[in-house]
Every structure is written in structure tokens, then in C-alpha cells.
Design a protein around this motif. Structure first.
Motif, PDB file in Angstrom:
ATOM      1  N   MET A   1       0.851  -1.182   0.000  1.00 35.24           N
ATOM      2  CA  MET A   1       0.000   0.000   0.000  1.00 35.24           C
ATOM      3  C   MET A   1       0.896   1.244   0.000  1.00 35.24           C
ATOM      4  N   PRO A   2       0.673   2.167  -0.925  1.00 34.21           N
ATOM      5  CA  PRO A   2       1.524   3.360  -1.008  1.00 34.21           C
ATOM      6  C   PRO A   2       1.278   4.300   0.172  1.00 34.21           C
ATOM      7  N   ALA A   3       2.316   5.054   0.529  1.00 32.29           N
ATOM      8  CA  ALA A   3       2.189   6.056   1.577  1.00 32.29           C
ATOM      9  C   ALA A   3       1.204   7.129   1.136  1.00 32.29           C
ATOM     10  N   ALA A   4       0.412   7.613   2.086  1.00 27.98           N
ATOM     11  CA  ALA A   4      -0.563   8.664   1.818  1.00 27.98           C
ATOM     12  C   ALA A   4       0.045  10.010   2.189  1.00 27.98           C
ATOM     13  N   LEU A   5       0.110  10.913   1.215  1.00 28.34           N
ATOM     14  CA  LEU A   5       0.676  12.241   1.430  1.00 28.34           C
ATOM     15  C   LEU A   5      -0.411  13.291   1.297  1.00 28.34           C
ATOM     16  N   LEU A   6      -0.304  14.331   2.123  1.00 31.94           N
ATOM     17  CA  LEU A   6      -1.201  15.480   2.036  1.00 31.94           C
ATOM     18  C   LEU A   6      -0.377  16.694   1.652  1.00 31.94           C
ATOM     19  N   VAL A   7      -0.725  17.323   0.539  1.00 28.29           N
ATOM     20  CA  VAL A   7      -0.080  18.563   0.100  1.00 28.29           C
ATOM     21  C   VAL A   7      -1.030  19.695   0.444  1.00 28.29           C
ATOM     22  N   ASN A   8      -0.642  20.531   1.415  1.00 28.50           N
ATOM     23  CA  ASN A   8      -1.481  21.636   1.883  1.00 28.50           C
ATOM     24  C   ASN A   8      -0.827  22.958   1.475  1.00 28.50           C
ATOM     25  N   ASP A   9      -1.316  23.516   0.355  1.00 28.52           N
ATOM     26  CA  ASP A   9      -0.756  24.743  -0.204  1.00 28.52           C
ATOM     27  C   ASP A   9      -1.877  25.521  -0.872  1.00 28.52           C
ATOM     28  N   VAL A  52       4.000  27.451   4.454  1.00 27.40           N
ATOM     29  CA  VAL A  52       4.118  28.379   5.579  1.00 27.40           C
ATOM     30  C   VAL A  52       3.019  29.438   5.527  1.00 27.40           C
ATOM     31  N   ARG A  53       2.588  29.804   4.332  1.00 28.84           N
ATOM     32  CA  ARG A  53       1.556  30.830   4.184  1.00 28.84           C
ATOM     33  C   ARG A  53       0.300  30.229   3.565  1.00 28.84           C
ATOM     34  N   LEU A  54      -0.773  30.235   4.327  1.00 24.42           N
ATOM     35  CA  LEU A  54      -2.069  29.773   3.846  1.00 24.42           C
ATOM     36  C   LEU A  54      -3.061  30.924   3.957  1.00 24.42           C
ATOM     37  N   PRO A  55      -4.141  30.901   3.182  1.00 25.17           N
ATOM     38  CA  PRO A  55      -5.040  32.054   3.172  1.00 25.17           C
ATOM     39  C   PRO A  55      -5.777  32.286   4.492  1.00 25.17           C
ATOM     40  N   ASP A  56      -6.047  31.226   5.235  1.00 27.27           N
ATOM     41  CA  ASP A  56      -6.846  31.368   6.445  1.00 27.27           C
ATOM     42  C   ASP A  56      -6.043  31.287   7.743  1.00 27.27           C
ATOM     43  N   VAL A  62      -0.627  26.185  12.100  1.00 30.56           N
ATOM     44  CA  VAL A  62      -1.198  24.897  11.700  1.00 30.56           C
ATOM     45  C   VAL A  62      -0.277  23.768  12.147  1.00 30.56           C
ATOM     46  N   LEU A  63       1.023  23.954  11.998  1.00 34.89           N
ATOM     47  CA  LEU A  63       1.994  22.953  12.459  1.00 34.89           C
ATOM     48  C   LEU A  63       1.828  22.708  13.959  1.00 34.89           C
ATOM     49  N   ALA A  64       1.684  23.757  14.746  1.00 36.05           N
ATOM     50  CA  ALA A  64       1.481  23.601  16.189  1.00 36.05           C
ATOM     51  C   ALA A  64       0.203  22.818  16.471  1.00 36.05           C
ATOM     52  N   ASP A  65      -0.861  23.094  15.716  1.00 39.39           N
ATOM     53  CA  ASP A  65      -2.117  22.345  15.856  1.00 39.39           C
ATOM     54  C   ASP A  65      -1.914  20.864  15.538  1.00 39.39           C
ATOM     55  N   ILE A  66      -1.225  20.599  14.444  1.00 39.50           N
ATOM     56  CA  ILE A  66      -0.968  19.214  14.052  1.00 39.50           C
ATOM     57  C   ILE A  66      -0.186  18.504  15.150  1.00 39.50           C
ATOM     58  N   ARG A  67       0.860  19.134  15.649  1.00 45.03           N
ATOM     59  CA  ARG A  67       1.695  18.537  16.695  1.00 45.03           C
ATOM     60  C   ARG A  67       0.893  18.232  17.958  1.00 45.03           C
ATOM     61  N   GLY A  79       7.950  29.538  -0.433  1.00 45.13           N
ATOM     62  CA  GLY A  79       8.678  30.323  -1.413  1.00 45.13           C
ATOM     63  C   GLY A  79       9.129  31.642  -0.812  1.00 45.13           C
ATOM     64  N   HIS A  80       8.764  31.867   0.439  1.00 42.00           N
ATOM     65  CA  HIS A  80       9.073  33.127   1.118  1.00 42.00           C
ATOM     66  C   HIS A  80       9.720  32.854   2.471  1.00 42.00           C
ATOM     67  N   GLY A  81      10.512  31.810   2.580  1.00 42.41           N
ATOM     68  CA  GLY A  81      11.079  31.402   3.855  1.00 42.41           C
ATOM     69  C   GLY A  81      12.137  32.353   4.383  1.00 42.41           C
ATOM     70  N   THR A  82      12.235  32.371   5.692  1.00 46.06           N
ATOM     71  CA  THR A  82      13.276  33.133   6.368  1.00 46.06           C
ATOM     72  C   THR A  82      13.955  32.215   7.384  1.00 46.06           C
ATOM     73  N   ILE A  83      15.088  32.625   7.861  1.00 45.28           N
ATOM     74  CA  ILE A  83      15.771  31.834   8.884  1.00 45.28           C
ATOM     75  C   ILE A  83      14.903  31.750  10.134  1.00 45.28           C
ATOM     76  N   ALA A  84      14.266  32.839  10.493  1.00 43.38           N
ATOM     77  CA  ALA A  84      13.397  32.833  11.678  1.00 43.38           C
ATOM     78  C   ALA A  84      12.252  31.836  11.526  1.00 43.38           C
ATOM     79  N   THR A  85      11.676  31.778  10.342  1.00 48.44           N
ATOM     80  CA  THR A  85      10.595  30.816  10.088  1.00 48.44           C
ATOM     81  C   THR A  85      11.118  29.397  10.188  1.00 48.44           C
ATOM     82  N   ALA A  86      12.275  29.133   9.628  1.00 43.16           N
ATOM     83  CA  ALA A  86      12.868  27.799   9.687  1.00 43.16           C
ATOM     84  C   ALA A  86      13.175  27.395  11.127  1.00 43.16           C
TER      85      ALA A  86
END
Length: 93
Positions: A1-9, A52-56, A62-67, A79-86
């Protein structure tokens, strides 16, 4: 069974391109364009590719929610990453 991936962009071209490429590699890919839609589908995924940037919501929030609710691995994208974001994304897991 293939891995299930979610692309959220929010950009349709990113979602479409990633979906096509990952499906050619044999993955089962689901996409979401908003944080709300993505969070509703996280439980179905083995891995989330999250913008990193979603409309809502900010993708880091969202990462904190997932965790707080899932053990699903998350790969942050931007496409707009910064060191602080990383650094913040790493701190959140």
C-alpha cells in the motif's frame, strides 16, 4: 500500500505539480488549499507537506495544531522562507 501524502498549499500550481510528481513515484496524494481543509485531512496522511503561508492561517500555527493532535510527520514548504521561520518550524517539530 503506497504512503498517503497530504499537500497543503494555497497555490493550485504547486498542489497540481507536487501531486503529479508524487503520484508518478507511487504515492497516494491528497491536496488541500486552506488550513481548515488540511487539518480535516491530516488524520488520513502518513506525511504532510505544509505551506508556511495559507489564506486562512499561518502555516506555523497549523503545524502547532498538528503537533498537538497527531504524530504525523510534517515537511514545511515556502517560497518566502526566512531563517526565523525555519527556526520556529524546527522548534515546533
Amino acid at each position: 500500500m503506497p504512503a498517503a501524502l497530504l499537500v497543503n498549499d494555497d497555490e493550485i500550481n504547486i498542489r497540481t505539480t507536487l501531486r503529479s510528481m508524487l503520484e508518478m513515484e507511487g504515492y497516494d496524494v491528497t491536496t488541500a488549499e486552506s488550513a481548515a481543509e488540511g487539518l480535516a485531512r491530516v488524520g488520513e496522511a502518513d506525511l504532510v507537506l505544509l505551506d508556511v503561508r495559507l489564506p486562512d492561517r499561518n502555516g506555523l500555527d497549523v503545524l502547532a495544531d498538528i503537533r498537538s493532535r497527531f504524530d504525523t510527520p510534517v515537511l514545511m514548504m515556502s517560497g518566502h522562507g526566512t531563517i526565523a521561520t525555519a527556526v520556529r518550524a524546527t522548534q515546533l517539530g
